[in-house]
Design a protein around this motif. Sequence first.
Motif, short mmCIF file in Angstrom:
data_model
loop_
_atom_site.label_atom_id
_atom_site.label_comp_id
_atom_site.label_asym_id
_atom_site.label_seq_id
_atom_site.Cartn_x
_atom_site.Cartn_y
_atom_site.Cartn_z
N GLY A 48 0.80 -1.22 0.00
CA GLY A 48 0.00 0.00 0.00
C GLY A 48 0.83 1.27 0.00
N GLU A 49 0.20 2.36 0.41
CA GLU A 49 0.86 3.66 0.44
C GLU A 49 2.10 3.64 1.33
N GLY A 50 3.19 4.16 0.80
CA GLY A 50 4.43 4.22 1.57
C GLY A 50 5.29 2.97 1.49
N ALA A 51 4.81 1.92 0.80
CA ALA A 51 5.59 0.68 0.72
C ALA A 51 6.84 0.89 -0.12
N ARG A 52 7.90 0.22 0.24
CA ARG A 52 9.14 0.27 -0.52
C ARG A 52 9.00 -0.61 -1.76
N ARG A 87 1.10 0.79 9.39
CA ARG A 87 -0.23 0.79 9.98
C ARG A 87 -1.06 1.92 9.36
N ARG A 88 -2.35 1.61 9.11
CA ARG A 88 -3.26 2.59 8.53
C ARG A 88 -4.40 2.89 9.50
N ASP A 89 -4.90 4.13 9.43
CA ASP A 89 -6.04 4.51 10.25
C ASP A 89 -6.66 5.78 9.68
N SER A 90 -7.97 5.74 9.44
CA SER A 90 -8.73 6.92 8.96
C SER A 90 -8.13 7.51 7.69
N GLY A 91 -7.61 6.67 6.80
CA GLY A 91 -7.08 7.14 5.54
C GLY A 91 -5.62 7.58 5.59
N THR A 93 -1.45 6.81 6.83
CA THR A 93 -0.52 5.68 6.93
C THR A 93 0.75 6.10 7.63
N VAL A 94 1.28 5.21 8.47
CA VAL A 94 2.57 5.44 9.11
C VAL A 94 3.42 4.18 8.96
N ALA A 95 4.72 4.37 8.76
CA ALA A 95 5.66 3.25 8.69
C ALA A 95 6.79 3.53 9.69
N ALA A 130 12.16 3.00 17.95
CA ALA A 130 11.57 2.96 16.61
C ALA A 130 11.78 4.29 15.90
N GLU A 131 11.92 4.22 14.57
CA GLU A 131 12.12 5.42 13.75
C GLU A 131 11.01 5.52 12.71
N LYS A 132 10.32 6.63 12.63
CA LYS A 132 9.31 6.84 11.60
C LYS A 132 9.98 7.13 10.27
N ILE A 133 9.66 6.33 9.24
CA ILE A 133 10.25 6.53 7.93
C ILE A 133 9.23 6.98 6.89
N PHE A 134 7.93 6.94 7.25
CA PHE A 134 6.86 7.43 6.37
C PHE A 134 5.68 7.78 7.26
#
Length: 210
Positions: A48-52, A87-91, A93-95, A130-134
């Motif tokens: 999905g969105e943000g995938a490598r 993980r997705r929520d309410s449209g 996305t976070v990675a 953890a590090e947010k990358i997207f």
Amino acid sequence: MDYCKLILAILSFILFFPFANSAHAYTPQRGNVHTVLAPYVFKTNYDGEGARTSYDSGGLYWVILGDVNDRGSLEITTIFMNKIFYRRDSGYTVAEKSQVVHVSAGYRRWLKPWLSASMSLYTSYPLGDAEKIFNTFPQGNAVATYAEENAETGLDFGLQTELWSRGRYALVAEGRYSWALTKKHDEFSDQYGIAIGIRYFFQGQDTPRE
């Protein structure tokens, strides 16, 4: 096609290629102990969105294998890697990426002298923050992923073939799928990967031929 899927397709071809039969192959015998060391290439099962578009990164794969009879072995696997959780929520996305040690214990069944399948229970532990990358969430409102938890639990499934052997050493390839059982709602942390490395006869009664 991303690199990891291509590698798994190549492994599937290798599993049915007959040259493996020409090697000495593996002969399980109660009390024998082997170890396997290999690089591990993997990808989170998410498109999905943000995938490598390529594999996530490389890791280190280490296995200790102890035969219990002429058909099966107990094994402990340790993989060091940087794992990505989506993980997705309410449209939105976070990675998040986290350096983890992935430890599993289970059973390997020998289907042929050169082919085996395994299933094991794993737990992975973070080695750092953890590090947010997207992140498409509004500032400061991103939901948490399992990268921020103390441990993740799941099942590992593997299919391994022996490519070559000589004396105490063998070249093996394994395709592996990790199914996370403790993921959060609408989270993607399952992963697939491949390891190609060296198996070494460590100790036991049945010393391989030189």
